[in-house]
Design an enzyme around this catalytic site. Structure first.
Site, PDB file in Angstrom:
ATOM      1  N   LYS A 117     -17.864  29.437  21.277  1.00  0.00           N
ATOM      2  CA  LYS A 117     -18.036  30.795  20.744  1.00  0.00           C
ATOM      3  C   LYS A 117     -19.407  31.294  21.167  1.00  0.00           C
ATOM      4  O   LYS A 117     -20.340  30.517  21.358  1.00  0.00           O
ATOM      5  CB  LYS A 117     -17.952  30.780  19.216  1.00  0.00           C
ATOM      6  CG  LYS A 117     -17.568  32.112  18.634  1.00  0.00           C
ATOM      7  CD  LYS A 117     -16.061  32.323  18.717  1.00  0.00           C
ATOM      8  CE  LYS A 117     -15.640  33.666  18.184  1.00  0.00           C
ATOM      9  NZ  LYS A 117     -14.178  33.788  18.095  1.00  0.00           N
ATOM     10  N   GLY A 229      -9.652  45.724   7.253  1.00  0.00           N
ATOM     11  CA  GLY A 229     -10.139  45.715   8.637  1.00  0.00           C
ATOM     12  C   GLY A 229      -9.123  46.427   9.505  1.00  0.00           C
ATOM     13  O   GLY A 229      -7.926  46.106   9.465  1.00  0.00           O
ATOM     14  N   GLY A 234      -6.504  44.031  12.797  1.00  0.00           N
ATOM     15  CA  GLY A 234      -5.961  44.698  11.615  1.00  0.00           C
ATOM     16  C   GLY A 234      -5.082  45.895  11.919  1.00  0.00           C
ATOM     17  O   GLY A 234      -4.032  46.087  11.294  1.00  0.00           O
TER      18      GLY A 234
HETATM   19  P1  NAD Z   1     -12.817  44.631  15.706  1.00  0.00           P
HETATM   20  O1  NAD Z   1     -14.239  44.794  16.031  1.00  0.00           O
HETATM   21  O2  NAD Z   1     -11.791  45.204  16.621  1.00  0.00           O
HETATM   22  O3  NAD Z   1     -12.512  45.183  14.232  1.00  0.00           O
HETATM   23  C1  NAD Z   1     -13.214  44.813  13.101  1.00  0.00           C
HETATM   24  C2  NAD Z   1     -12.757  45.734  11.970  1.00  0.00           C
HETATM   25  O4  NAD Z   1     -13.311  45.277  10.743  1.00  0.00           O
HETATM   26  C3  NAD Z   1     -13.212  47.180  12.145  1.00  0.00           C
HETATM   27  O5  NAD Z   1     -12.190  48.039  11.709  1.00  0.00           O
HETATM   28  C4  NAD Z   1     -14.391  47.282  11.166  1.00  0.00           C
HETATM   29  O6  NAD Z   1     -14.613  48.597  10.692  1.00  0.00           O
HETATM   30  C5  NAD Z   1     -13.904  46.382  10.076  1.00  0.00           C
HETATM   31  N1  NAD Z   1     -14.972  45.898   9.208  1.00  0.00           N
HETATM   32  C6  NAD Z   1     -16.208  45.459   9.549  1.00  0.00           C
HETATM   33  N2  NAD Z   1     -16.890  45.122   8.437  1.00  0.00           N
HETATM   34  C7  NAD Z   1     -16.042  45.331   7.393  1.00  0.00           C
HETATM   35  C8  NAD Z   1     -16.161  45.168   6.005  1.00  0.00           C
HETATM   36  N3  NAD Z   1     -17.289  44.708   5.462  1.00  0.00           N
HETATM   37  N4  NAD Z   1     -15.104  45.497   5.215  1.00  0.00           N
HETATM   38  C9  NAD Z   1     -13.965  45.969   5.773  1.00  0.00           C
HETATM   39  N5  NAD Z   1     -13.778  46.142   7.089  1.00  0.00           N
HETATM   40  C10 NAD Z   1     -14.830  45.819   7.888  1.00  0.00           C
HETATM   41  O7  NAD Z   1     -12.606  43.049  15.523  1.00  0.00           O
HETATM   42  P2  NAD Z   1     -11.267  42.218  15.637  1.00  0.00           P
HETATM   43  O8  NAD Z   1     -11.179  41.678  16.999  1.00  0.00           O
HETATM   44  O9  NAD Z   1     -10.155  42.962  15.038  1.00  0.00           O
HETATM   45  O10 NAD Z   1     -11.639  40.968  14.706  1.00  0.00           O
HETATM   46  C11 NAD Z   1     -11.451  41.006  13.296  1.00  0.00           C
HETATM   47  C12 NAD Z   1     -11.381  39.562  12.786  1.00  0.00           C
HETATM   48  O11 NAD Z   1     -10.298  38.918  13.441  1.00  0.00           O
HETATM   49  C13 NAD Z   1     -12.613  38.725  13.089  1.00  0.00           C
HETATM   50  O12 NAD Z   1     -12.807  37.771  12.055  1.00  0.00           O
HETATM   51  C14 NAD Z   1     -12.238  38.029  14.375  1.00  0.00           C
HETATM   52  O13 NAD Z   1     -12.990  36.845  14.583  1.00  0.00           O
HETATM   53  C15 NAD Z   1     -10.792  37.745  14.081  1.00  0.00           C
HETATM   54  N6  NAD Z   1      -9.994  37.468  15.279  1.00  0.00           N
HETATM   55  C16 NAD Z   1      -9.801  38.421  16.235  1.00  0.00           C
HETATM   56  C17 NAD Z   1      -9.049  38.100  17.347  1.00  0.00           C
HETATM   57  C18 NAD Z   1      -8.752  39.104  18.423  1.00  0.00           C
HETATM   58  O14 NAD Z   1      -8.020  38.766  19.348  1.00  0.00           O
HETATM   59  N7  NAD Z   1      -9.247  40.314  18.325  1.00  0.00           N
HETATM   60  C19 NAD Z   1      -8.495  36.814  17.493  1.00  0.00           C
HETATM   61  C20 NAD Z   1      -8.685  35.886  16.493  1.00  0.00           C
HETATM   62  C21 NAD Z   1      -9.441  36.218  15.373  1.00  0.00           C
END
Ligand code: NAD
Length: 427
Positions: A117, A229, A234
């Site tokens: 990471k 999220g 999300g």
């Molecule tokens: P992203 O940057 O696309 O979205 C993050 C979202 O979370 C945004 O809508 C933001 O406004 C919201 N957010 C941030 N702080 C917040 C809070 N305090 N309360 C509520 N909402 C909040 O990121 P993502 O890629 O969607 O990742 C989100 C989670 O999923 C992370 O934990 C990431 O590690 C995990 N994840 C993502 C992927 C992927 O392929 N994108 C894969 C595995 C895990």
């Protein structure tokens, strides 16, 4: 014995530290497995850590110095794999936890990769595209000697995008004098990205929710859903729930707050509103709801899809969802796990639920190695099979040993990694 060790470690942690949480989860499963002490010592810390100081000339001419990290937790089963986050509250211990979770994630879904990471402490929302490009390129200039398609393969994570992956891949190829596009996944389609990568995390998560709902006898048609999220994971979780499974999405949120409509939100309209205004808040056909209250809604499926440590010992007793689908990494603190399990909340743990992202990243690597391009249907079919098989392998262990789904996922993963470490003669 197991219980008291877990409780003692939680109590000893000064405040929430994702790496302490990751180690508590690991120790709990390692004790159940009676893992060899040296193996345990080796697996509970990363193999390698790189800390970087990154000076970037900003658009107004001044130089800003950023701190970045790349952590390689374990590569016994194959090249390290894991995203890069750009976040103002990034810490080295968050990155260490995320790297460790990547090792277990790749193992639990049985893809031949290890866990890595990366992260940079920065505020990407306050930076211009040219500043982000310079930061992305210098990050790769510092890290390129330890990454590569056969060593460590980054991808996007919170606040990093396919465009950022494109700049990073380009910098790596310039430095290495190659066209090794497979050095990074989550790239735009035009330069070696995979069809289905954008939706993979949410799509994969839904395949596990489908299996869980079936196991619990819960029909998904018209099931109520809340999503915390509204980013990559999300927003697609909400959209796929509505469009593929006929669920009613009651509430969604982002960092500015949440929205609720008891009759269900039209997610396509919410997406349009978010594109226009930058947030889900203020959507016409909804009432506001706080991020905290959203988690406690009486819904069938709750998706924590933002950041870590949102379900804690404090609010776990008030979680009413039947299924918690952990799209985010580390959303549930270890002390909350026991409460949820005791209340019969079916948690699909992060290392299983959100593995769709890394599975399709792996598919992207395979396509890059073979200079091939799979169809969207092909990707979805392979993803469906991997997620379904992995979910049932974990459920079987959970039932057989009468343990919660997270511990069962760890048991599967740790056994596979320990076997590889042992066979390679490392420990
Ligand atoms: P992203 O940057 O696309 O979205 C993050 C979202 O979370 C945004 O809508 C933001 O406004 C919201 N957010 C941030 N702080 C917040 C809070 N305090 N309360 C509520 N909402 C909040 O990121 P993502 O890629 O969607 O990742 C989100 C989670 O999923 C992370 O934990 C990431 O590690 C995990 N994840 C993502 C992927 C992927 O392929 N994108 C894969 C595995 C895990």
């Amino acid at each position: 014995m197991v219980q008291s060790t877990r409780e003692a470690k939680i109590a000893a942690a000064p405040e929430h530290d994702p790496f302490v949480a990751a180690q508590v989860q690991f120790d709990h499963a390692a004790e159940l497995l009676d893992l060899d002490p040296a193996m345990r010592q080796f697996l509970r810390v990363p193999q390698r850590e790189l800390h970087m100081t990154l000076p970037v000339r900003m658009d107004d001419g001044h130089v800003e110095v950023f701190t970045g990290f790349r952590i390689q937790h374990n590569d016994a089963r194959g090249p390290n794999k894991g995203g890069i986050r750009f976040h103002p509250q990034e810490t080295v211990n968050t990155v260490k936890a995320l790297a460790m979770w990547m090792t277990w994630k790749c193992a639990v879904v049985d893809i031949p990769l290890g866990g890595g990471k990366g992260g940079v402490i920065c505020s990407p929302k306050a930076m211009s595209a040219t500043e982000l490009e310079r930061l992305s390129r210098i990050y790769v200039r510092e890290v390129w000697r330890i990454i590569g398609p056969h060593a460590d393969v980054p991808a996007p994570d919170v606040y990093t995008t396919p465009q950022i992956m494109a700049w990073m891949m380009d910098e790596y190829c310039k430095l290495s004098g190659t066209s090794d596009f497979g050095v990074i996944t989550g790239k735009p389609l035009e330069i070696g990205g995979s069809l289905g990568r954008g939706t993979a995390t949410a799509q994969g998560g839904w395949y596990t929710v489908r299996e869980a709902a079936q196991a619990l006898g819960l029909p998904l048609k018209d099931a109520s859903v809340a999503v915390q999220g509204f980013g990559n994971a999300g927003s697609y979780a909400a959209l796929i729930g509505q469009e593929q499974f006929g669920c009613k999405i009651l509430a969604v949120s982002d960092s500015s707050g949440g929205i609720i409509n008891e009759n269900g939100l039209d997610i396509n309209e919410v997406l349009k509103h978010k594109r226009e205004t930058g947030s889900v808040t203020g959507f016409r056909y909804s009432e506001p709801i706080s991020n905290e209250a959203l988690l406690e809604l009486n819904v069938d499926v709750l998706w924590p899809a933002a950041l870590e440590n949102v379900i804690t010992g404090e609010n776990a007793g008030r979680i009413k969802a039947k299924i918690v689908a952990e799209a985010a990494n580390g959303p549930t603190a270890p002390e909350a796990d026991e409460v949820l399990h005791g209340n019969d909340v079916h948690v699909i743990p992060d290392i299983l639920c959100n593995a769709g992202g890394v599975i399709v990243s792996y598919f992207e690597m395979v396509q890059n190695y073979s200079r091939d391009q799979w169809t969207e249907e092909d990707v979805a079919r392979r993803l469906n099979r991997k997620m379904t098989e992995s979910y049932h392998a974990v459920l079987d262990i959970a039932k057989a040993r009468s343990i919660d789904m997270r511990t069962a996922a760890y048991v599967v993963a740790i056994q596979r990694v320990a076997a590889a470490v042992g066979l390679r003669g490392w420990v």
